[in-house]
Write an enzyme that holds these catalytic residues in place. Structure first.
Site, PDB file in Angstrom:
ATOM      1  N   GLY A  81       9.053   5.596  -4.955  1.00 32.74           N
ATOM      2  CA  GLY A  81       8.372   6.879  -4.832  1.00 32.74           C
ATOM      3  C   GLY A  81       7.813   7.119  -3.444  1.00 32.74           C
ATOM      4  N   ASP A  82       7.375   6.048  -2.784  1.00 35.41           N
ATOM      5  CA  ASP A  82       6.876   6.180  -1.418  1.00 35.41           C
ATOM      6  C   ASP A  82       8.018   6.489  -0.458  1.00 35.41           C
ATOM      7  OD1 ASP A  82       4.403   5.418  -2.518  1.00 35.41           O
ATOM      8  OD2 ASP A  82       4.870   3.301  -2.190  1.00 35.41           O
ATOM      9  N   ARG A  95      -8.822  -6.399  -5.296  1.00 34.88           N
ATOM     10  CA  ARG A  95      -9.291  -5.364  -4.385  1.00 34.88           C
ATOM     11  C   ARG A  95     -10.674  -4.832  -4.760  1.00 34.88           C
ATOM     12  NH1 ARG A  95      -4.932  -0.762  -5.941  1.00 34.88           N
ATOM     13  NH2 ARG A  95      -5.368  -0.059  -3.805  1.00 34.88           N
ATOM     14  N   LYS A 141       9.975  13.981  -9.561  1.00 33.75           N
ATOM     15  CA  LYS A 141      10.882  12.839  -9.675  1.00 33.75           C
ATOM     16  C   LYS A 141      11.137  12.575 -11.158  1.00 33.75           C
ATOM     17  CE  LYS A 141       7.658  11.225  -7.169  1.00 33.75           C
ATOM     18  NZ  LYS A 141       6.647  10.403  -6.461  1.00 33.75           N
ATOM     19  N   ASN A 181       0.397   9.545  -7.377  1.00 36.40           N
ATOM     20  CA  ASN A 181       0.302   8.085  -7.399  1.00 36.40           C
ATOM     21  C   ASN A 181      -0.832   7.614  -8.295  1.00 36.40           C
ATOM     22  OD1 ASN A 181       1.778   5.846  -6.211  1.00 36.40           O
ATOM     23  ND2 ASN A 181       1.764   7.012  -4.302  1.00 36.40           N
ATOM     24  N   GLY A 210       0.843  -1.186   0.000  1.00 36.73           N
ATOM     25  CA  GLY A 210       0.000   0.000   0.000  1.00 36.73           C
ATOM     26  C   GLY A 210       0.877   1.234   0.000  1.00 36.73           C
ATOM     27  N   ALA A 211       0.664   2.132  -0.945  1.00 36.11           N
ATOM     28  CA  ALA A 211       1.555   3.287  -1.085  1.00 36.11           C
ATOM     29  C   ALA A 211       1.624   4.108   0.193  1.00 36.11           C
ATOM     30  CB  ALA A 211       1.090   4.157  -2.251  1.00 36.11           C
TER      31      ALA A 211
END
Length: 339
Positions: free
Chosen positions: A268-269, A116, A236, A176, A43-44
């Site tokens: 990225g997280d 999900r 980024k 995201n 999970g981000a």
């Protein structure tokens, strides 16, 4: 400390989103051919929470889990990590989501398959209790993922933003983007940007920045958000590193740190965790970018989405080693000054 004191204690950061059980293939190859998997969590926003907790910050997490073994696993892991789960809710009628992730050659992007569609997290919704919880935070971190999960999670994200604005907390948004979760690109762009322009800091990758703003350069992407009131934008740029822009004209470039990546998911997280951490520590703005890039780079050196995220000592050792390496190889005074 009494229960009442614990319930009202200040948190450095609150974030919200979906925690999913994750099964990572033990062997390389396509998922259909793998016999053995290792169970982890994904999970981000959870990755960001883990990164910030390891760096010594007090973090709270808002999510909804199923009343099932995956949910129990997630709650136990939150407790083990020291992440506050006081407002995590349990849904008796919907399951905890999960995903499968294959093992790739070092540096390649893995394949991830999600389960999900009817998960408990899609039934997140704002309440008076979540509003009070959100107002305990010095900083709020949001991503575009809950916005894609349904009306309830979108409303919770809106409540979180409003609570942060009322309490004086700073807010970061990492877009995201997850196009597969949205009905169409236009809806995704409009909804994510409606939230992002209310933030203090926006942290897009350059490819998603192109989608969201129509601009193809870091300057263009950042300028689009700065013109709409965002104070700091960090873009980024992959193998080129990252660039930071502020409303008062500061422009900082951070070259990439040299690592040998084995799993790129979660980079990225990690970047977001390092960025927020440096800001909360009161470091100069240019250090927000270098700490972000460092944590993101370290995150890629281990299998798993957050297993490689460093603690404070690990981060400092990495930065010290990187500084010596840069000074040894820098060929111009400008390179040495930046290091």
């Amino acid at each position: 400390m009494t229960p009442t004191t614990r319930q009202s204690a200040r948190l450095d950061v609150v974030t919200l989103g979906e925690i999913m059980a994750m099964f990572v293939a033990d062997d390389a190859g396509i998922l259909a051919g793998v016999d053995h998997f290792t169970r982890r969590l994904a999970g981000a926003e959870f990755n960001v929470a883990v990164g910030l907790t390891r760096l010594g910050h007090r973090v709270g997490y808002l999510t909804r889990l199923g009343a099932d073994p995956f949910g129990e696993f997630a709650l136990a892991r939150l407790a083990d990590l020291g992440i506050d789960a006081g407002e995590v809710s349990i849904d008796p009628d919907a399951p905890t989501g999960f995903q499968l992730k294959n093992r790739t050659d070092p540096g390649d992007d893995p394949t991830v398959v999600y389960f999900r569609a009817h998960s408990a997290a899609r039934r997140l919704a704002p309440t008076a209790a979540t509003d009070a919880y959100l107002r305990r935070a010095r900083h709020l971190h949001l991503t575009g993922i809950p916005l894609a999960l349904g009306e309830g999670p979108r409303a919770l994200a809106a409540q979180a933003m409003a609570a942060a604005r009322r309490s004086g907390a700073t807010v970061s948004v990492d877009p995201n983007l997850r196009p597969a979760l949205w009905p169409d690109t236009a809806t995704m762009v409009r909804t994510v940007n409606d939230l992002a322009v209310q933030a203090d800091w926006v942290l897009p990758g350059l490819p998603e920045g192109r989608i969201l703003t129509g601009h193809g350069t870091p300057e263009g992407v950042a300028g689009w958000y700065l013109d709409r009131g965002v104070k700091v934008v960090a873009v980024k740029t992959g193998s080129a590193g990252a660039e930071l822009f502020t409303r008062d004209g500061l422009h900082v470039v951070c070259p990439p740190f040299r690592v040998s990546p084995v799993d790129t998911v979660g980079a990225g997280d990690g970047f977001a965790a390092g960025f927020i951490s440096a800001a909360l520590d009161g470091r100069p703005v240019h250090e927000w970018l270098s700490r972000a890039a460092a944590v993101g780079a370290i995150a890629t050196t281990s299998h798993g989405d957050q297993e490689g995220l460093p603690d404070r000592a690990g981060l400092e050792a990495f930065l010290e080693a990187a500084t010596h390496q840069t000074l040894d190889h820098a060929s111009t005074p400008a390179e040495r000054a930046f290091a």
